[in-house]
Design an enzyme around this catalytic site. Structure first.
Site, short mmCIF file in Angstrom:
data_model
loop_
_atom_site.label_atom_id
_atom_site.label_comp_id
_atom_site.label_asym_id
_atom_site.label_seq_id
_atom_site.Cartn_x
_atom_site.Cartn_y
_atom_site.Cartn_z
N LYS A 23 0.86 -1.18 0.00
CA LYS A 23 0.00 0.00 0.00
C LYS A 23 0.89 1.22 0.00
O LYS A 23 2.03 1.19 0.48
CB LYS A 23 -0.88 0.02 1.26
CG LYS A 23 -2.08 0.92 1.13
CD LYS A 23 -3.17 0.22 0.38
CE LYS A 23 -4.43 1.03 0.26
NZ LYS A 23 -5.52 0.22 -0.33
P1 NAD Z 1 -13.14 8.03 -3.12
O1 NAD Z 1 -12.11 9.01 -2.79
O2 NAD Z 1 -13.58 7.84 -4.54
O3 NAD Z 1 -14.48 8.35 -2.27
C1 NAD Z 1 -14.48 8.47 -0.88
C2 NAD Z 1 -15.86 8.91 -0.43
O4 NAD Z 1 -15.89 8.94 0.99
C3 NAD Z 1 -16.26 10.32 -0.90
O5 NAD Z 1 -17.62 10.36 -1.22
C4 NAD Z 1 -15.98 11.16 0.36
O6 NAD Z 1 -16.77 12.35 0.41
C5 NAD Z 1 -16.42 10.18 1.43
N1 NAD Z 1 -15.90 10.52 2.75
C6 NAD Z 1 -14.66 10.93 3.10
N2 NAD Z 1 -14.62 11.20 4.43
C7 NAD Z 1 -15.85 10.94 4.91
C8 NAD Z 1 -16.44 11.03 6.19
N3 NAD Z 1 -15.74 11.44 7.24
N4 NAD Z 1 -17.75 10.67 6.33
C9 NAD Z 1 -18.47 10.26 5.27
N5 NAD Z 1 -17.97 10.15 4.02
C10 NAD Z 1 -16.67 10.49 3.85
O7 NAD Z 1 -12.63 6.65 -2.49
P2 NAD Z 1 -13.03 5.17 -2.94
O8 NAD Z 1 -12.06 4.73 -3.96
O9 NAD Z 1 -14.48 5.09 -3.16
O10 NAD Z 1 -12.63 4.37 -1.60
C11 NAD Z 1 -13.51 4.28 -0.49
C12 NAD Z 1 -13.04 3.17 0.43
O11 NAD Z 1 -13.00 1.94 -0.29
C13 NAD Z 1 -11.65 3.36 1.02
O12 NAD Z 1 -11.62 2.83 2.32
C14 NAD Z 1 -10.78 2.51 0.10
O13 NAD Z 1 -9.60 2.08 0.75
C15 NAD Z 1 -11.71 1.36 -0.18
N6 NAD Z 1 -11.38 0.62 -1.41
C16 NAD Z 1 -11.36 1.24 -2.61
C17 NAD Z 1 -11.08 0.50 -3.76
C18 NAD Z 1 -11.12 1.11 -5.15
O14 NAD Z 1 -11.02 0.36 -6.12
N7 NAD Z 1 -11.32 2.41 -5.29
C19 NAD Z 1 -10.77 -0.86 -3.67
C20 NAD Z 1 -10.79 -1.46 -2.41
C21 NAD Z 1 -11.09 -0.71 -1.28
#
Ligand code: NAD
Length: 411
Positions: free
Chosen positions: A102
């Site tokens: 990571k």
């Molecule tokens: P992103 O940046 O596209 O979206 C994050 C979202 O979370 C946004 O809508 C943001 O406004 C919201 N957010 C941030 N802080 C917040 C809070 N305090 N309260 C409520 N909402 C809040 O990120 P993503 O890619 O969608 O990733 C989200 C989660 O999924 C993370 O934990 C990431 O590690 C995990 N994840 C993502 C992927 C991927 O392919 N993108 C894969 C596996 C895991």
């Protein structure tokens, strides 16, 4: 709780079940390599600013290291270390030939211009280009990063090593990316939610779902489940949250977010609620899809959903997990629930290496197959050993990494 401590607690429960020796536990818990670099750039204002970047390469016993790159102000070495270990177990749970890593930069992407983010990303590559690559370690998007940034990474890496599309995944489809990669994590969350509901004998149409986070994962999860006739009763992001018991119109939410810089604030198709109320929504399935550590001992008692799907990484703290277990709240763990993203990343990497591209239908079909099989293995193990889905998923993942370590030898 520190991220590494949380993953360690889950690891220990599985290691006990697997009867792993203390020396194997120490080996599996120790990261192969941890890097911290300074990223000095010139801001648009002409000022000099220095950011800190991290890459933790946890374990490569099963294949090249694989893991996302996170841009968030709270990124630190401990968080990246914990998330890197999660990646090792996750790639093993879905049985794809990768290890776990990571990375992250401690920066608030919303406060930086696109050009500043590009300078940060390219400079980060300058600092670590000899530590990653197609056969070594392959980054991907995570919170705060996107396909465009992955294109910058490939382009910058290419300046050192020539054309190497397989050095990073999650790239734009028009720039050596994979159709279906962007939706894959959310699609996987959706598929696995339906599998779990099916196993529990619950009716899918009308299932009430609340989702925290409306970024990449949250939006695609909402779309997939709404298409399956679930009712998305609450959705929230960092700035606002909305509720409608008859179900929010997901297409309206997506349109609003698209027209307002990705944000939900100002949406008029539901009642505004607080972030705490979102997590306590009266619903059948709660899906945290934003930050880690959002469900703790302080708020676990107010969660009304009988099922929690960990779309985000590490959203449930171990103490809260214990409360949920006691109450009979079922938690589908992150290392399975959000593994669709890394699985599609594997497809992208394989095709980059073959200079070939699958169509979207094949991507979806293969993704659904791998996630479906992994779910069944975790479910059966949980039943046969009478352990939680999380412990079963860790047993499967940790067990595979331990086996590969023994087979490969350490000398
Ligand atoms: P992103 O940046 O596209 O979206 C994050 C979202 O979370 C946004 O809508 C943001 O406004 C919201 N957010 C941030 N802080 C917040 C809070 N305090 N309260 C409520 N909402 C809040 O990120 P993503 O890619 O969608 O990733 C989200 C989660 O999924 C993370 O934990 C990431 O590690 C995990 N994840 C993502 C992927 C991927 O392919 N993108 C894969 C596996 C895991």
């Amino acid at each position: 709780m520190r991220a590494t401590e949380a993953t360690r607690i889950y690891f220990d429960a599985a290691a006990d079940q697997l009867d792993l020796s203390p020396s194997m536990r120490r080996l599996l818990l120790t990261a192969k390599r941890e890097v911290q670099v300074s990223i000095p750039i010139e801001l648009d204002s002409g000022e000099l600013a220095t950011f800190i970047g991290y890459r933790v390469q946890h374990n490569d016993a099963r294949g090249p290291l694989k893991g996302g790159l996170r841009y968030h102000p709270q990124v630190d070495l401990d968080e990246v270390r914990g998330l890197a270990a999660l990646m090792t177990w996750k790639t093993a749970v879905v049985n794809i030939p990768y290890g776990g890593a990571k990375g992250g930069v401690s920066v608030d992407p919303a406060a930086r211009s696109l050009r500043e983010l590009e300078r940060i990303t390219r400079r980060f590559v300058d600092e670590i280009h000899d530590l990653f690559g197609p056969d070594v370690d392959i980054p991907a998007p995570d919170m705060g990063t996107n396909a465009e940034m992955m294109a910058w990474i490939m382009n910058q890496y290419g300046k050192y090593r020539g054309f190497s599309p397989a050095c990073v995944t999650g790239k734009p489809v028009e720039y050596h990316g994979l159709p279906g990669r962007e939706e894959a994590t959310g699609r996987g969350v959706g598929t696995l939610t339906l599998k779990l509901l099916g196993r529990l004998g619950r009716r899918i149409p009308g299932t009430r779902v609340a989702i925290q986070g409306f970024g990449n994962v949250g939006t695609h999860t909402a779309k997939y489940l709404a298409d399956a006739e679930c009712r998305i009763v609450a959705v929230g992001d960092a700035g606002a949250a909305y509720h409608r018991s008859a179900g929010l119109d997901v297409l309206d939410l997506l349109r609003h977010a698209r027209e307002h810089g990705g944000r939900l604030s100002g949406f008029t198709g539901g009642d505004a609620i607080t972030a705490a109320e979102l997590l306590a929504t009266d619903c059948d399935v709660l899906i945290p899809a934003a930050l880690g550590g959002v469900l703790t001992t302080a708020n676990a008692g107010s969660v009304r959903a009988p099922i929690i799907i960990e779309a985000a990484n590490a959203p449930v703290e171990p103490d809260a997990d214990g409360i949920f277990a006691q109450r009979g709240t079922l938690v589908l763990p992150d290392i399975l629930a959000n593994a669709g993203g890394v699985t599609a990343s594997w497809f992208e990497w394989v095709q980059n290496r073959q200079h070939y591209q699958w169509g979207i239908n094949r991507v979806r079909q293969e993704l659904d197959r791998i996630l479906g099989e992994s779910f069944e293995q975790v479910w059966q193990l949980a039943q046969s050993r009478q352990v939680s889905l999380r412990t079963a998923a860790y047993m499967l993942g940790v067990g595979r990494v331990a086996k590969a370590t023994v087979l490969g030898g350490v000398a």
